[in-house]
Design a protein around this motif. Sequence first.
Motif, PDB file in Angstrom:
ATOM      1  N   LEU A 196       0.314  -8.082   6.583  1.00 40.32           N
ATOM      2  CA  LEU A 196       1.551  -9.231   7.327  1.00 40.32           C
ATOM      3  C   LEU A 196       2.722  -9.381   6.640  1.00 40.32           C
ATOM      4  N   ARG A 197       2.249 -10.521   6.187  1.00 41.62           N
ATOM      5  CA  ARG A 197       3.593 -11.421   5.863  1.00 41.62           C
ATOM      6  C   ARG A 197       4.757 -10.988   4.312  1.00 41.62           C
ATOM      7  N   HIS A 198       4.348  -9.627   4.218  1.00 40.96           N
ATOM      8  CA  HIS A 198       4.074  -9.025   2.868  1.00 40.96           C
ATOM      9  C   HIS A 198       5.753  -8.731   3.171  1.00 40.96           C
ATOM     10  N   TYR A 200      -5.836   9.554   3.320  1.00 41.03           N
ATOM     11  CA  TYR A 200      -4.222  10.475   3.202  1.00 41.03           C
ATOM     12  C   TYR A 200      -3.304  10.761   4.696  1.00 41.03           C
ATOM     13  N   ARG A 201      -3.289   9.163   5.145  1.00 40.42           N
ATOM     14  CA  ARG A 201      -2.576   9.120   5.987  1.00 40.42           C
ATOM     15  C   ARG A 201      -1.366   8.205   5.933  1.00 40.42           C
ATOM     16  N   PHE A 202      -1.951   6.782   5.487  1.00 39.49           N
ATOM     17  CA  PHE A 202      -1.363   6.227   5.551  1.00 39.49           C
ATOM     18  C   PHE A 202      -0.682   5.642   3.560  1.00 39.49           C
ATOM     19  N   ASP A 203      -0.397   7.418   2.882  1.00 40.28           N
ATOM     20  CA  ASP A 203       0.227   6.871   1.311  1.00 40.28           C
ATOM     21  C   ASP A 203       1.633   6.261   1.522  1.00 40.28           C
ATOM     22  N   LYS A 204       2.646   6.880   3.272  1.00 47.25           N
ATOM     23  CA  LYS A 204       3.661   6.385   2.950  1.00 47.25           C
ATOM     24  C   LYS A 204       4.193   5.318   3.734  1.00 47.25           C
ATOM     25  N   GLN A 205       2.391   5.006   4.741  1.00 44.18           N
ATOM     26  CA  GLN A 205       2.396   3.694   5.087  1.00 44.18           C
ATOM     27  C   GLN A 205       1.992   2.464   3.944  1.00 44.18           C
ATOM     28  N   PRO A 206       2.432   1.753   3.680  1.00 47.37           N
ATOM     29  CA  PRO A 206       1.426   1.052   2.738  1.00 47.37           C
ATOM     30  C   PRO A 206       1.033   0.004   3.832  1.00 47.37           C
ATOM     31  N   GLY A 207       2.014  -0.487   4.438  1.00 40.28           N
ATOM     32  CA  GLY A 207       1.728  -2.162   4.707  1.00 40.28           C
ATOM     33  C   GLY A 207       0.791  -2.224   5.683  1.00 40.28           C
ATOM     34  N   ILE A 208       0.282  -0.438   6.911  1.00 40.60           N
ATOM     35  CA  ILE A 208      -0.570   0.047   7.737  1.00 40.60           C
ATOM     36  C   ILE A 208      -1.303   0.082   7.208  1.00 40.60           C
ATOM     37  N   GLY A 209      -1.936   1.359   5.855  1.00 42.24           N
ATOM     38  CA  GLY A 209      -2.942   1.115   4.764  1.00 42.24           C
ATOM     39  C   GLY A 209      -3.581   0.346   4.304  1.00 42.24           C
ATOM     40  N   SER A 210      -2.142  -0.396   4.077  1.00 40.44           N
ATOM     41  CA  SER A 210      -3.531  -1.765   3.218  1.00 40.44           C
ATOM     42  C   SER A 210      -4.248  -2.974   4.052  1.00 40.44           C
TER      43      SER A 210
END
Length: 574
Positions: free
Chosen positions: A365-367, A338-348
């Motif tokens: 990390l490279r994205h 639920y936390r990383f919906d708006k943080q796609p980098g950290i979530g993935s």
Amino acid sequence: MNDTSIDGQMQFAKRLGDFCRQHATERSKDAVSKAAELVIMNLLSGHTCTLLDSLCEQYPGLWKKDEVRALLQSSGVVATTENTAPLPLTLSNSDRVYVTRLFRAEQRLAASLRERLAKPLPALTEASQNALRALKDQPGINEGQLVAIAAAVRASFCVITGGPGTGKTTTVSHLLETLRLGSPDLRIALAAPTGKASSRLGEALALTNLANPPKPTTLHRLLEYLPDEDRFRRDRKRQLAVDVLIIDESSMIDLELLLALFDALPADARLVLLGDPGQLASVGTGQVLADLCRIAMPHEGPGRELAAFCRANIGLEITHREVDQPLANVIVSLRQNYRFDKQPGIGSFASAVADNNAALAMAALRHGHLDLQLKELPDPQEVVALIKEHLLASFAADSPAAALIAMDRSRILCATRKGPCSVEAANRAVEHLLRQQKHNLREPNYHGRPILITQNDHTQGLYNGNLGIIWRKNDQCLAYFGGKGEPLRAVLPQRLPAHETAFAMTVHKSQGSEFDHVLLWLPDRLSPLLDATLIYTAVTRAKLCAIIVGKESIVGSALRAQPDRNSGLAELLC
């Protein structure tokens, strides 16, 4: 406890080596000495035991496995599983060499776990059954959380795992509400391994709908640690007066501390462990949470007994496994984040590391995500400049309370305390930046200095991991602690226990914490400290943005390094 500090372990290592060399039979002296050295070296790295195979590999051509086994068994200083004489080392039937204290601790912990798994709890009250069924229709609770609550209700031991943002705290609030409806006078205790983790648990529960949540404490305070005697007051003879005990951040609990907890817990009390097996293991010995998850494999779904309970008591049909392993019915993994919906980098990134997929983690990390960045900067001043706006926000605060809140929103994290790219180097770089901005740092306790308590002080009520800030006003200097729902309190600097400047902290110290902005500063060369769990733990401390400073090749190698401590616990429970 029991020589778990580095100095204590080194002293113990020397005593053990000396004893083995002096008392072993002449024929086995060389084998025992080398075995003791390897056991000690591995113990200092967190391993519970040393495989006999690794001893042979360490000294190729010196002995065959059967020979070294026979030498250890006839040495006079090595006990066996059958011969439990009070000797310093023990060789188990599975060819694992232990410090005898840890062998016995592992055996007793496994026995305690088996006993709890075999002990049925009283049947659910009608009120509890009704509360369970009602959960199914509540908005905002997913199937995994329902299964976790069911597992905790039906058994006297349960583990709920999941990464940050998967709803572990929300699950606990629903669990406690359900249990209270069935037994209003239930005695409930909440704890965590560190002061910061226990405070964070309290803050998170305060944001839920749970009425009158219990105040969390640290495990050492719960068990009433006696530092002068290096033991806990609460034990098998003086057990805790609780009906339900919930422990957060259980990946940080070492083998002997968990055993002490089992000893102090009444047989009819319910124990729920919360944790993330992907995080760093305990500073002490063992990796109990990871061992339990390796046996249960909760990511593959629950066992059939838990599925049957869900069907009968919640009306929930779930996909399950036809397995006989009891732990599969008491260990549940929460996967929906639920936390990383708006943080796609950290979530993935977090999902990839949790799935042991280093390639996907590097791709994240490279994205070029705004919330997850990888930079290579050799100069410390350039490193701290990346986060200076957030790091120095507390200096613009108009009160100690506001400064504490601002200070707790960002942090530099490092793998080590000393050396290049370390906590000490980062703190020096930040203080250099402050001097450039004309801040007065002539006094050691300068205004706005963030501090981290590193030693427990029961008199002052300050504990290892507590964060505070130095505040100077009208020629008065005080250290303030609290905020975020806790009362603000002041302590004279001269009465503080051991502490250090805390613009930066080690990743180990950050466990149980959350920050809006995190900068992870990695060494420029590989070391045994750099592995996937360290990077995962650091990045998942960030709620908004994480920046990793380091060489891409170093980060890639670290992500491919999956630590695994030697232990016999899984074998004992299979």
